[in-house]
Scaffold this motif. Structure first.
Motif, mmCIF file in Angstrom:
data_model
loop_
_atom_site.group_PDB
_atom_site.id
_atom_site.type_symbol
_atom_site.label_atom_id
_atom_site.label_comp_id
_atom_site.label_asym_id
_atom_site.label_seq_id
_atom_site.Cartn_x
_atom_site.Cartn_y
_atom_site.Cartn_z
ATOM 1 N N ALA A 270 0.824 -1.204 0.000
ATOM 2 C CA ALA A 270 0.000 0.000 0.000
ATOM 3 C C ALA A 270 0.857 1.252 0.000
ATOM 4 N N ALA A 271 1.929 1.235 0.783
ATOM 5 C CA ALA A 271 2.793 2.407 0.871
ATOM 6 C C ALA A 271 3.527 2.672 -0.436
ATOM 7 N N VAL A 302 -3.715 -8.577 -3.825
ATOM 8 C CA VAL A 302 -3.610 -7.153 -3.476
ATOM 9 C C VAL A 302 -2.642 -6.446 -4.417
ATOM 10 N N ALA A 303 -1.499 -7.078 -4.696
ATOM 11 C CA ALA A 303 -0.502 -6.456 -5.571
ATOM 12 C C ALA A 303 -1.074 -6.202 -6.957
ATOM 13 N N GLU A 304 -1.767 -7.192 -7.531
ATOM 14 C CA GLU A 304 -2.324 -7.041 -8.871
ATOM 15 C C GLU A 304 -3.443 -6.009 -8.891
ATOM 16 N N ALA A 305 -4.322 -6.050 -7.893
ATOM 17 C CA ALA A 305 -5.443 -5.112 -7.861
ATOM 18 C C ALA A 305 -4.956 -3.669 -7.702
ATOM 19 N N LEU A 306 -3.972 -3.447 -6.838
ATOM 20 C CA LEU A 306 -3.449 -2.091 -6.657
ATOM 21 C C LEU A 306 -2.689 -1.625 -7.900
ATOM 22 N N VAL A 333 -10.353 -5.449 -2.302
ATOM 23 C CA VAL A 333 -9.648 -4.262 -2.780
ATOM 24 C C VAL A 333 -10.651 -3.407 -3.541
ATOM 25 N N ARG A 334 -10.782 -2.163 -3.134
ATOM 26 C CA ARG A 334 -11.750 -1.248 -3.743
ATOM 27 C C ARG A 334 -11.034 0.040 -4.131
#
Length: 382
Positions: A270-271, A302-306, A333-334
């Motif tokens: 996230a960071a 999470v990595a792919e969605a972000l 993940v939104r």
């Protein structure tokens, strides 16, 4: 007493719904007769598949109602009505679900009508009798019967509408067969990617490194300055090769997962994402860790969605939710971007589905035009 009345009124409302479904069931009887007659004279054979589809939707309403009342979904199993007209008619006639739904329609009319006719006077008597019992400190005895009527209706519908165990087992086997094939394909693609990364990157650098060390050894006696320059260059090649190896290893199992755990690794993602990301964790961070494969799958989701959100959505903010429940790890993940994500337009979402399917998990993607885009994943966590 107030709680009893509230439950009774809710049950009475459900009985009214059952009564309404019973009346609609009555309407299906002439429809079935009409469909049979027209199918027999061939002229209206095309009516049969459409009537069966309508029947399936009607039964689906009851399944959803039972699921909401009991908190447990009612499974469904139908053969897809696809192909030419003759094939669709054959499927509609041979599908065991058609007979199952027709049987439920007949029972629903009888039970729904009867339950409502019994429930209305029961409610009136219950208010009077249970009110008197409550006044003398006794427990209600009549109004709870309304809830039992609804429970019986739900249990009967579940028994009639649920597919046979053998059918469900066959569907599960077919689903696992597809999942296994996709997992094998994804595994093969991942092996080819690793092989390509090693061949094109690390191996090429190591070959170059070997050549430079050989040149440096030959030049060192005659030209120490040039030999030292070659060794310095070789040192740079070593560092570059190590960096590429770390990149390859990170694609297999990110070291940060081992060091920080899933929550810490996701917060690091996230960071570094370039978005304003809020990470919400429920279910406790101090409990036992999930298996490595589960953590890795959640991390890559999470990595792919972000990454998709940062590249394509135009969003500035995103939210990541991690929740551990009994036997399951949920990841959501939104992003508040433009939406319209197309699963057929790239390999990112497809890769997520394949990775999660290999663990017998589920993926739901919602991305209407205008946003938001929401990726919800559930992974079994033994």
């Amino acid at each position: 007493m107030r709680e009893t009345l509230r439950d009774a009124m809710r049950a009475l409302g459900q009985l009214l719904v059952a009564f309404g479904l019973g009346l609609v069931s009555l309407m299906f009887l002439p429809l079935v007769l009409f469909t049979v007659i027209f199918t027999l004279i061939v002229v209206g054979a095309g009516v049969l598949p459409e009537s069966v589809l309508l029947l399936r939707r009607f039964a689906g309403v009851k399944r959803r109602w039972v699921g909401e009342w009991t908190g447990e979904a009612v499974p469904e199993a139908y053969e897809p009505l696809v192909g030419e007209l003759r094939e669709r008619v054959r499927i509609a006639l041979e599908d065991p679900g058609t007979l199952r739904d027709l049987r439920w329609v007949a029972v629903q009319f009888l039970y729904g009508t009867g339950a409502w006719c019994l429930g209305m006077p029961l409610a009136v008597v219950g208010v009077l009798v249970d009110g008197a019992l409550y006044a003398v400190g006794r427990r209600p005895a009549v109004l709870p019967l309304l809830t039992r009527l609804v429970d019986h209706d739900a249990a009967l519908a579940r028994r009639l509408l649920s597919p046979a165990p053998g059918r469900r087992l066959a569907e599960r086997v077919a689903e696992l067969t597809v999942t296994r094939a996709e997992a094998v394909a994804a595994h093969g693609a991942e092996l080819r990617r690793i092989e390509r990364d090693l061949h094109d990157g690390t191996q090429a650098r190591l070959v170059s490194l070997s050549m430079r060390i050989g040149l440096a050894r030959r030049a060192y006696d005659d030209d120490p300055v040039r030999g030292r320059a070659l060794l310095d260059d070789a040192q740079d090649q070593v560092e570059a090769a190590l960096g590429e190896l770390r990149h390859v290893v990170r694609g297999i199992h990110p070291p940060i997962l081992t060091d920080r755990g899933l929550v810490g690794a996701v917060r690091a993602l996230a960071a570094a994402s370039g978005l304003q990301v809020v990470v919400e964790v429920t279910g406790g961070e101090d409990g036992p860790r999930a298996p490595a494969a589960v953590e890795a799958a959640a991390y890559f989701v999470v990595a792919e969605a972000l990454t998709n959100a940062a590249k394509h959505s135009g969003a500035e903010r995103a939210t990541v939710e991690l929740a551990r429940g009994p036997g399951v790890l949920r990841v959501g993940v939104r992003d508040e971007g433009r939406g319209g994500a197309d699963e057929g337009g790239g390999t990112g979402l497809l890769g997520i589905r394949r990775r999660i399917a290999a663990l017998d998990g589920t993926v739901r993607v919602s991305s209407p035009v205008g946003g938001p885009t929401v990726v919800d994943v559930e992974i079994p966590n033994p």
